[in-house]
Motif scaffolding. Structure first.
Motif, PDB file in Angstrom:
ATOM      1  N   PRO A 100       0.815  -1.222   0.000  1.00 31.78           N
ATOM      2  CA  PRO A 100       0.000   0.000   0.000  1.00 31.78           C
ATOM      3  C   PRO A 100       0.847   1.269   0.000  1.00 31.78           C
ATOM      4  O   PRO A 100       1.769   1.419   0.800  1.00 31.78           O
ATOM      5  CB  PRO A 100      -0.813  -0.125   1.295  1.00 31.78           C
ATOM      6  N   ASP A 101       0.509   2.169  -0.911  1.00 35.76           N
ATOM      7  CA  ASP A 101       1.227   3.430  -1.060  1.00 35.76           C
ATOM      8  C   ASP A 101       0.215   4.570  -1.010  1.00 35.76           C
ATOM      9  O   ASP A 101      -0.609   4.706  -1.919  1.00 35.76           O
ATOM     10  CB  ASP A 101       1.976   3.445  -2.393  1.00 35.76           C
ATOM     11  N   GLN A 108      -3.252   1.819  -7.582  1.00 35.97           N
ATOM     12  CA  GLN A 108      -3.154   0.453  -7.063  1.00 35.97           C
ATOM     13  C   GLN A 108      -4.509  -0.250  -7.081  1.00 35.97           C
ATOM     14  O   GLN A 108      -4.596  -1.432  -7.437  1.00 35.97           O
ATOM     15  CB  GLN A 108      -2.568   0.481  -5.648  1.00 35.97           C
ATOM     16  N   ILE A 109      -5.576   0.453  -6.719  1.00 35.93           N
ATOM     17  CA  ILE A 109      -6.910  -0.150  -6.756  1.00 35.93           C
ATOM     18  C   ILE A 109      -7.324  -0.454  -8.191  1.00 35.93           C
ATOM     19  O   ILE A 109      -7.871  -1.529  -8.486  1.00 35.93           O
ATOM     20  CB  ILE A 109      -7.945   0.775  -6.078  1.00 35.93           C
ATOM     21  N   VAL A 110      -7.052   0.471  -9.093  1.00 38.02           N
ATOM     22  CA  VAL A 110      -7.372   0.238 -10.511  1.00 38.02           C
ATOM     23  C   VAL A 110      -6.627  -0.992 -11.023  1.00 38.02           C
ATOM     24  O   VAL A 110      -7.175  -1.815 -11.756  1.00 38.02           O
ATOM     25  CB  VAL A 110      -7.031   1.476 -11.368  1.00 38.02           C
ATOM     26  N   SER A 111      -5.366  -1.143 -10.619  1.00 39.69           N
ATOM     27  CA  SER A 111      -4.571  -2.290 -11.051  1.00 39.69           C
ATOM     28  C   SER A 111      -5.169  -3.602 -10.548  1.00 39.69           C
ATOM     29  O   SER A 111      -5.261  -4.582 -11.290  1.00 39.69           O
ATOM     30  CB  SER A 111      -3.129  -2.144 -10.543  1.00 39.69           C
ATOM     31  N   ILE A 112      -5.591  -3.628  -9.295  1.00 38.16           N
ATOM     32  CA  ILE A 112      -6.187  -4.853  -8.742  1.00 38.16           C
ATOM     33  C   ILE A 112      -7.471  -5.188  -9.482  1.00 38.16           C
ATOM     34  O   ILE A 112      -7.709  -6.348  -9.861  1.00 38.16           O
ATOM     35  CB  ILE A 112      -6.450  -4.692  -7.238  1.00 38.16           C
ATOM     36  N   CYS A 113      -8.320  -4.185  -9.706  1.00 38.20           N
ATOM     37  CA  CYS A 113      -9.579  -4.416 -10.419  1.00 38.20           C
ATOM     38  C   CYS A 113      -9.320  -4.906 -11.839  1.00 38.20           C
ATOM     39  O   CYS A 113     -10.021  -5.801 -12.339  1.00 38.20           O
ATOM     40  CB  CYS A 113     -10.413  -3.139 -10.445  1.00 38.20           C
ATOM     41  N   THR A 114      -8.329  -4.331 -12.494  1.00 38.57           N
ATOM     42  CA  THR A 114      -8.005  -4.727 -13.862  1.00 38.57           C
ATOM     43  C   THR A 114      -7.478  -6.155 -13.909  1.00 38.57           C
ATOM     44  O   THR A 114      -7.834  -6.937 -14.797  1.00 38.57           O
ATOM     45  CB  THR A 114      -6.966  -3.766 -14.457  1.00 38.57           C
ATOM     46  N   GLN A 115      -6.625  -6.506 -12.956  1.00 39.52           N
ATOM     47  CA  GLN A 115      -6.126  -7.883 -12.891  1.00 39.52           C
ATOM     48  C   GLN A 115      -7.269  -8.870 -12.673  1.00 39.52           C
ATOM     49  O   GLN A 115      -7.319  -9.931 -13.313  1.00 39.52           O
ATOM     50  CB  GLN A 115      -5.122  -8.025 -11.755  1.00 39.52           C
ATOM     51  N   LEU A 116      -8.189  -8.528 -11.773  1.00 42.14           N
ATOM     52  CA  LEU A 116      -9.322  -9.409 -11.500  1.00 42.14           C
ATOM     53  C   LEU A 116     -10.180  -9.563 -12.749  1.00 42.14           C
ATOM     54  O   LEU A 116     -10.589 -10.674 -13.105  1.00 42.14           O
ATOM     55  CB  LEU A 116     -10.148  -8.843 -10.348  1.00 42.14           C
ATOM     56  N   MET A 147      -7.119  -5.010  -1.025  1.00 43.64           N
ATOM     57  CA  MET A 147      -7.838  -3.786  -1.418  1.00 43.64           C
ATOM     58  C   MET A 147      -8.125  -2.920  -0.200  1.00 43.64           C
ATOM     59  O   MET A 147      -7.983  -1.685  -0.248  1.00 43.64           O
ATOM     60  CB  MET A 147      -9.134  -4.154  -2.136  1.00 43.64           C
ATOM     61  N   LEU A 148      -8.506  -3.552   0.898  1.00 41.87           N
ATOM     62  CA  LEU A 148      -8.789  -2.799   2.116  1.00 41.87           C
ATOM     63  C   LEU A 148      -7.537  -2.088   2.619  1.00 41.87           C
ATOM     64  O   LEU A 148      -7.587  -0.922   3.017  1.00 41.87           O
ATOM     65  CB  LEU A 148      -9.337  -3.743   3.192  1.00 41.87           C
ATOM     66  N   ALA A 149      -6.419  -2.777   2.569  1.00 41.37           N
ATOM     67  CA  ALA A 149      -5.166  -2.162   3.019  1.00 41.37           C
ATOM     68  C   ALA A 149      -4.814  -0.948   2.176  1.00 41.37           C
ATOM     69  O   ALA A 149      -4.375   0.085   2.696  1.00 41.37           O
ATOM     70  CB  ALA A 149      -4.036  -3.199   2.959  1.00 41.37           C
ATOM     71  N   VAL A 150      -5.014  -1.046   0.863  1.00 41.65           N
ATOM     72  CA  VAL A 150      -4.699   0.070  -0.035  1.00 41.65           C
ATOM     73  C   VAL A 150      -5.625   1.258   0.242  1.00 41.65           C
ATOM     74  O   VAL A 150      -5.174   2.411   0.319  1.00 41.65           O
ATOM     75  CB  VAL A 150      -4.814  -0.375  -1.504  1.00 41.65           C
ATOM     76  N   LEU A 151      -6.902   1.004   0.383  1.00 44.19           N
ATOM     77  CA  LEU A 151      -7.854   2.095   0.614  1.00 44.19           C
ATOM     78  C   LEU A 151      -7.600   2.780   1.953  1.00 44.19           C
ATOM     79  O   LEU A 151      -7.651   4.015   2.054  1.00 44.19           O
ATOM     80  CB  LEU A 151      -9.285   1.561   0.552  1.00 44.19           C
ATOM     81  N   LEU A 152      -7.326   1.998   2.984  1.00 48.32           N
ATOM     82  CA  LEU A 152      -7.037   2.600   4.281  1.00 48.32           C
ATOM     83  C   LEU A 152      -5.759   3.435   4.229  1.00 48.32           C
ATOM     84  O   LEU A 152      -5.688   4.512   4.826  1.00 48.32           O
ATOM     85  CB  LEU A 152      -6.910   1.504   5.347  1.00 48.32           C
ATOM     86  N   ALA A 153      -4.770   2.950   3.494  1.00 48.16           N
ATOM     87  CA  ALA A 153      -3.528   3.718   3.343  1.00 48.16           C
ATOM     88  C   ALA A 153      -3.782   5.027   2.610  1.00 48.16           C
ATOM     89  O   ALA A 153      -3.084   6.027   2.840  1.00 48.16           O
ATOM     90  CB  ALA A 153      -2.487   2.891   2.597  1.00 48.16           C
ATOM     91  N   GLN A 159     -15.481   2.297   7.021  1.00 54.71           N
ATOM     92  CA  GLN A 159     -16.788   1.885   6.536  1.00 54.71           C
ATOM     93  C   GLN A 159     -16.937   2.147   5.042  1.00 54.71           C
ATOM     94  O   GLN A 159     -17.474   1.318   4.289  1.00 54.71           O
ATOM     95  CB  GLN A 159     -17.896   2.611   7.293  1.00 54.71           C
ATOM     96  N   ILE A 160     -16.452   3.311   4.607  1.00 59.52           N
ATOM     97  CA  ILE A 160     -16.514   3.647   3.178  1.00 59.52           C
ATOM     98  C   ILE A 160     -15.644   2.692   2.388  1.00 59.52           C
ATOM     99  O   ILE A 160     -16.025   2.227   1.302  1.00 59.52           O
ATOM    100  CB  ILE A 160     -16.079   5.109   2.954  1.00 59.52           C
ATOM    101  N   ALA A 161     -14.470   2.365   2.907  1.00 62.26           N
ATOM    102  CA  ALA A 161     -13.571   1.434   2.222  1.00 62.26           C
ATOM    103  C   ALA A 161     -14.223   0.060   2.093  1.00 62.26           C
ATOM    104  O   ALA A 161     -14.140  -0.586   1.039  1.00 62.26           O
ATOM    105  CB  ALA A 161     -12.256   1.319   2.992  1.00 62.26           C
ATOM    106  N   ALA A 162     -14.878  -0.395   3.141  1.00 60.79           N
ATOM    107  CA  ALA A 162     -15.524  -1.715   3.117  1.00 60.79           C
ATOM    108  C   ALA A 162     -16.609  -1.772   2.051  1.00 60.79           C
ATOM    109  O   ALA A 162     -16.691  -2.737   1.276  1.00 60.79           O
ATOM    110  CB  ALA A 162     -16.117  -2.032   4.491  1.00 60.79           C
ATOM    111  N   TRP A 163     -17.455  -0.755   1.997  1.00 58.68           N
ATOM    112  CA  TRP A 163     -18.519  -0.743   0.999  1.00 58.68           C
ATOM    113  C   TRP A 163     -17.966  -0.528  -0.407  1.00 58.68           C
ATOM    114  O   TRP A 163     -18.518  -1.020  -1.385  1.00 58.68           O
ATOM    115  CB  TRP A 163     -19.544   0.332   1.345  1.00 58.68           C
ATOM    116  N   ALA A 164     -16.880   0.229  -0.498  1.00 52.36           N
ATOM    117  CA  ALA A 164     -16.267   0.466  -1.816  1.00 52.36           C
ATOM    118  C   ALA A 164     -15.753  -0.844  -2.406  1.00 52.36           C
ATOM    119  O   ALA A 164     -15.896  -1.087  -3.609  1.00 52.36           O
ATOM    120  CB  ALA A 164     -15.121   1.469  -1.692  1.00 52.36           C
ATOM    121  N   ILE A 165     -15.157  -1.695  -1.577  1.00 53.06           N
ATOM    122  CA  ILE A 165     -14.677  -2.990  -2.058  1.00 53.06           C
ATOM    123  C   ILE A 165     -15.834  -3.804  -2.603  1.00 53.06           C
ATOM    124  O   ILE A 165     -15.740  -4.429  -3.671  1.00 53.06           O
ATOM    125  CB  ILE A 165     -13.952  -3.742  -0.924  1.00 53.06           C
TER     126      ILE A 165
END
Length: 239
Positions: A100-101, A108-116, A147-153, A159-165
């Motif tokens: 997480p950066d 980083q989130i876009v990359s994870i979503c794209t990989q998935l 994903m949660l670690a990235v969003l929190l970072a 709560q927003i991060a959890a629902w965003a995932i």
């Protein structure tokens, strides 16, 4: 007392790496083929989805591919839902999660979503299996944890991060399913942009905005729209 099917399923997802002790074969090929294991079942299932589509995947079809009886599979996989979760977990295991950066959390989130997305698109329609109940497979949970670690970072509230995932993964699943269906059979049901422009131009006057903005409505590739939507969802997180 024998464990329930749910207990067997939970134990495998929590403690196993996906392999299993070879089980006995039943049917005409008994003893002459490779032993039945979880890995063999997963491999056969992926082969069916890759060549025939997810709709063709059944326990009976997997058993046929392995030249055994359906009962041989149930010694290793509880049911079709269990197999679905194993398949999604195997695809999630291929995803590379970043450290997480805070300065690059969006990328980083876009990359994870794209990989998935790209993992799902390897096997037509398989993202349907990801619409099931909350996962217990550790490989699947590993992706949501990342994903949660990235969003929190990135400073997003928990709560927003959890629902965003949840929202992001639902979108990736739905996009992958739509894309797979649209491109199935050589894309026979997909209209070209020129065809869509002609159709919109021929609409009656009761569709003034569709006619006027036909170019905007038909612009961009599917993956460009994917990137737009994921970034649009991320735009609202801080707000």
């Amino acid at each position: 007392m024998s464990p329930t099917p749910q207990q067997r399923r939970d134990a495998r997802h929590q403690l196993s790496t996906g392999s299993s002790t070879p089980g006995p074969r039943r049917g005409p090929s008994r003893g002459s083929k490779q032993p039945i294991t979880v890995d063999a079942i997963i491999g056969a299932a992926f082969g069916i989805v890759e060549t025939e589509g997810y709709e063709a995947l059944t326990m009976r079809r997997v058993a046929t591919a392995l030249e055994t009886g359906s009962s041989s599979l149930y010694a290793h996989v509880v049911n079709k839902e269990d197999l679905d979760e194993l398949l999604i977990g195997r695809l999630c295991a291929e995803i590379t999660l970043p450290v997480p950066d805070p300065a690059a959390w969006r990328q980083q989130i876009v990359s994870i979503c794209t990989q998935l997305r790209d993992q799902y698109l390897r096997y037509p329609g398989i993202s349907q299996a990801a619409f099931a109940a909350a996962p217990s497979n550790l490989d699947t949970l590993r992706v949501s944890e990342g994903m949660l670690a990235v969003l929190l970072a990135g400073g997003i509230q928990p709560q927003i991060a959890a629902w965003a995932i949840d929202a992001l993964t639902l979108y990736v699943n739905a996009y992958s399913l739509e894309f797979s269906r649209a491109t199935r059979n050589g894309g026979a049901w997909v209209r070209s942009r020129d065809e869509m422009l002609e159709r919109f131009a021929a609409l009656p006057g009761t569709f003034p905005h569709t006619k006027r903005y036909a170019a905007e409505l038909t612009a961009g590739t599917a993956h460009e729209r994917f990137d737009f939507t994921v970034n649009l969802m991320l735009d609202g997180l801080r707000a």
